[in-house]
Write a protein that holds these residues in place. Structure first.
Motif, PDB file in Angstrom:
ATOM      1  N   ILE A  22      -0.240   3.915   6.453  1.00 56.79           N
ATOM      2  CA  ILE A  22       0.482   2.651   6.470  1.00 56.79           C
ATOM      3  C   ILE A  22       0.750   2.254   7.923  1.00 56.79           C
ATOM      4  N   ALA A  23       0.622   0.977   8.226  1.00 57.17           N
ATOM      5  CA  ALA A  23       0.876   0.473   9.581  1.00 57.17           C
ATOM      6  C   ALA A  23       2.390   0.341   9.780  1.00 57.17           C
ATOM      7  N   ILE A  24       3.051   1.476   9.952  1.00 57.89           N
ATOM      8  CA  ILE A  24       4.520   1.505   9.994  1.00 57.89           C
ATOM      9  C   ILE A  24       5.050   0.729  11.199  1.00 57.89           C
TER      10      ILE A  24
ATOM     11  N   ARG B 154       0.821  -1.225   0.000  1.00 53.43           N
ATOM     12  CA  ARG B 154       0.000   0.000   0.000  1.00 53.43           C
ATOM     13  C   ARG B 154       0.844   1.259   0.000  1.00 53.43           C
ATOM     14  N   CYS B 155       2.123   1.143   0.436  1.00 51.07           N
ATOM     15  CA  CYS B 155       2.972   2.332   0.573  1.00 51.07           C
ATOM     16  C   CYS B 155       3.173   2.985  -0.794  1.00 51.07           C
ATOM     17  N   LEU B 156       3.016   4.304  -0.843  1.00 48.58           N
ATOM     18  CA  LEU B 156       3.138   5.039  -2.104  1.00 48.58           C
ATOM     19  C   LEU B 156       4.585   5.274  -2.499  1.00 48.58           C
ATOM     20  N   GLN B 157       5.535   5.003  -1.573  1.00 46.65           N
ATOM     21  CA  GLN B 157       6.968   5.282  -1.834  1.00 46.65           C
ATOM     22  C   GLN B 157       7.110   6.721  -2.329  1.00 46.65           C
ATOM     23  N   CYS B 158       6.633   7.647  -1.539  1.00 46.61           N
ATOM     24  CA  CYS B 158       6.594   9.064  -1.913  1.00 46.61           C
ATOM     25  C   CYS B 158       7.989   9.581  -2.259  1.00 46.61           C
TER      26      CYS B 158
END
Length: 476
Positions: A115-117, A44-48
């Motif tokens: 995100i569940a970091i 799900r992480c967008l890797q901004c």
């Protein structure tokens, strides 16, 4: 493979043991992510390009990169990336309030599902632990020595960072086991002691020595520490002195501070009385005063030890409770009751034991200095209810043992050590960080302060060494 569309906004929940099962023992409640969960959540992480999550982490973990490694299934690289900045990932993945730090500033939080970091950090740490933690890399020896006072999250972080830089580090711990609040404060069902022990062993593997049963300020003085050959000192003694209500009946038997109650249970294993020497009294009807994380820990511990009914008594409403929402939810699931807008005015006793409380109803007024609405007593609303055990969990003051014995160490009226932004105190060569500087706060904020102080201590030591050798060291 990255998820698309609506899946992007569906956060993967962490598995938990069912309430009816977990209230019968002290085993961990949250079970962590499976590999499938972790891959789905990382996807799900967008890797901004310009990640906002990293500035939200007090210890500056490169969150984007470690989640990127998890997306690729490269878990070893993920944990290595985390450990570049954090020596205690298994602990932080369990107890840090990510929802008000890195996760709060996650771009996806605008859609309500960051995100569940923290869960991913825990997954990476647990993966490494299951495979065996590789040998730690120590820095080139600098021949400079640092003493760290206190082995809680601040002390362990400062010690680990300084050891990585090649300094010889010794931690002085007052109790018989290291870990500070990680060991004596947080219950097993929220932070297993095996995780704490393993991560302390990792810090020791960096070359850090730990001396227990040494009270700096009592058994030895700070001057004597310097006389032992240390070139710098970091103070991370925390906030271990409990606050009290100062109302009639508070000295009755059966009235504990949360500090004493949790220390007896966690560090001295009072819940195993018979196998261990420390006794603990548990009432049938228990009231816990306060609504922070410590109050939730105390309430849930009392329930596991056999109390029939446990009630959290809080002077504001649930919206103002300082505990993490997750912990309030867990407590409620387990059957803990909540009595809000209520404060005790005296404890009622019989034969020296607490048998009840007289309380008064409160209403909320305008916000006070904390930003929360101020509780105001409702005249004539006093009432009584039966309890046979009370745990007072309304916060802690700084531990005064060291600060009262050191001349020239500037402190505030509250007893907190005054420092600059890098943790430097009024005494040259002495730094401080964590709750002894800020007052009672979070594990990760203490670690962040310790990291900044360690960086400054390193610069100080290199300048000191350079001056002695007649050369100017390069800037790190």
């Amino acid at each position: 493979m990255a998820e698309r569309g609506g899946d992007r906004f569906k956060r993967k929940p962490m598995r938990k043991r069912p309430p009816h099962e977990r209230i019968r023992d002290f085993h961990e409640v949250a079970l962590g992510f499976t590999e499938e969960d972790a891959l789905a959540e990382a996807a799900r992480c967008l890797q901004c390009p310009n990640p906002t999550c990293i500035p939200g982490c007090p210890v500056e973990i490169d969150i984007k990169s470690f989640i990127g490694f998890i997306r690729e299934g490269d878990y070893e690289s993920a944990i290595r990336k985390i450990k570049e900045k954090n020596n205690l990932p298994g602990i932080c993945g369990r107890v840090c309030p990510q929802e008000v730090q890195c996760e709060e500033v996650c771009v996806l939080n605008r859609k309500g599902a960051p995100i569940a970091i923290g869960a991913l950090e825990r997954f990476a740490a647990d993966y490494e632990r299951s495979k065996g933690v590789p040998e730690a890399r120590r820095g080139e020896p600098t021949e400079m020595r640092v003493a760290v006072v206190g082995s809680g999250p601040a002390g362990l972080t400062a010690a680990g960072d300084l050891a990585r830089l090649g300094h010889e580090v010794t931690i002085f711990e007052a109790l018989h086991s290291p870990g500070g609040v990680l060991t004596y404060g947080i219950p097993e069902f929220r932070l297993p002691k095996s995780i704490v022990r393993d991560e302390i062993e990792y810090v020791k593997s960096l070359g850090v020595k730990i001396m227990t049963n040494v009270i700096v300020g009592r058994t030895i003085t700070l001057d004597e520490v310097f006389a032992m050959g240390f070139h710098a000192v970091f103070i991370g003694t925390g906030a271990g002195s409990p606050k009290f209500l100062y109302i009639p009946g508070e000295n009755l038997n059966g009235v504990y501070s949360a500090n004493e109650f949790l220390t007896r249970c966690n560090l001295m294993k009072a819940y195993l009385f018979g196998e261990y020497d420390t006794p603990i009294y548990i009432g049938r009807q228990v009231a816990v005063i306060g609504a922070g994380n410590v109050a939730m820990d105390a309430a849930r511990t009392a329930l596991r030890l056999g109390a029939e009914e446990v009630t959290v008594v809080y002077r504001r409403s649930e919206a103002e409770m300082p505990a993490r929402l997750e912990e309030i939810h867990n407590a409620r699931e387990e059957g803990i009751k909540f009595q809000t807008l209520t404060v005790p005015v005296r404890f009622l006793g019989e034969d020296g034991w607490v048998k009840g409380m007289e309380c008064i109803r409160m209403r909320l007024g305008e916000p006070d200095d904390t930003g929360r609405r101020k509780p105001i007593p409702v005249e004539g609303s006093n009432f009584q209810f039966e309890v046979d055990m009370v745990i007072v969990a309304i916060g802690q003051n700084p531990n005064p043992t060291l600060t009262r014995t050191v001349k020239g160490l500037n402190t505030s009226e509250e007893g907190l050590i005054i420092t600059d932004e890098n943790g430097r105190t009024s005494i040259p060569g002495v730094w401080a960080g964590g709750d002894i500087v800020t007052g009672e706060a979070t594990v990760i904020s203490a670690m962040g302060a310790a990291k900044r102080a360690a960086r400054d201590i390193h610069n100080y030591l290199m300048e000191k060494k350079g001056a002695a050798l007649g050369w100017i060291p390069p800037t790190p």
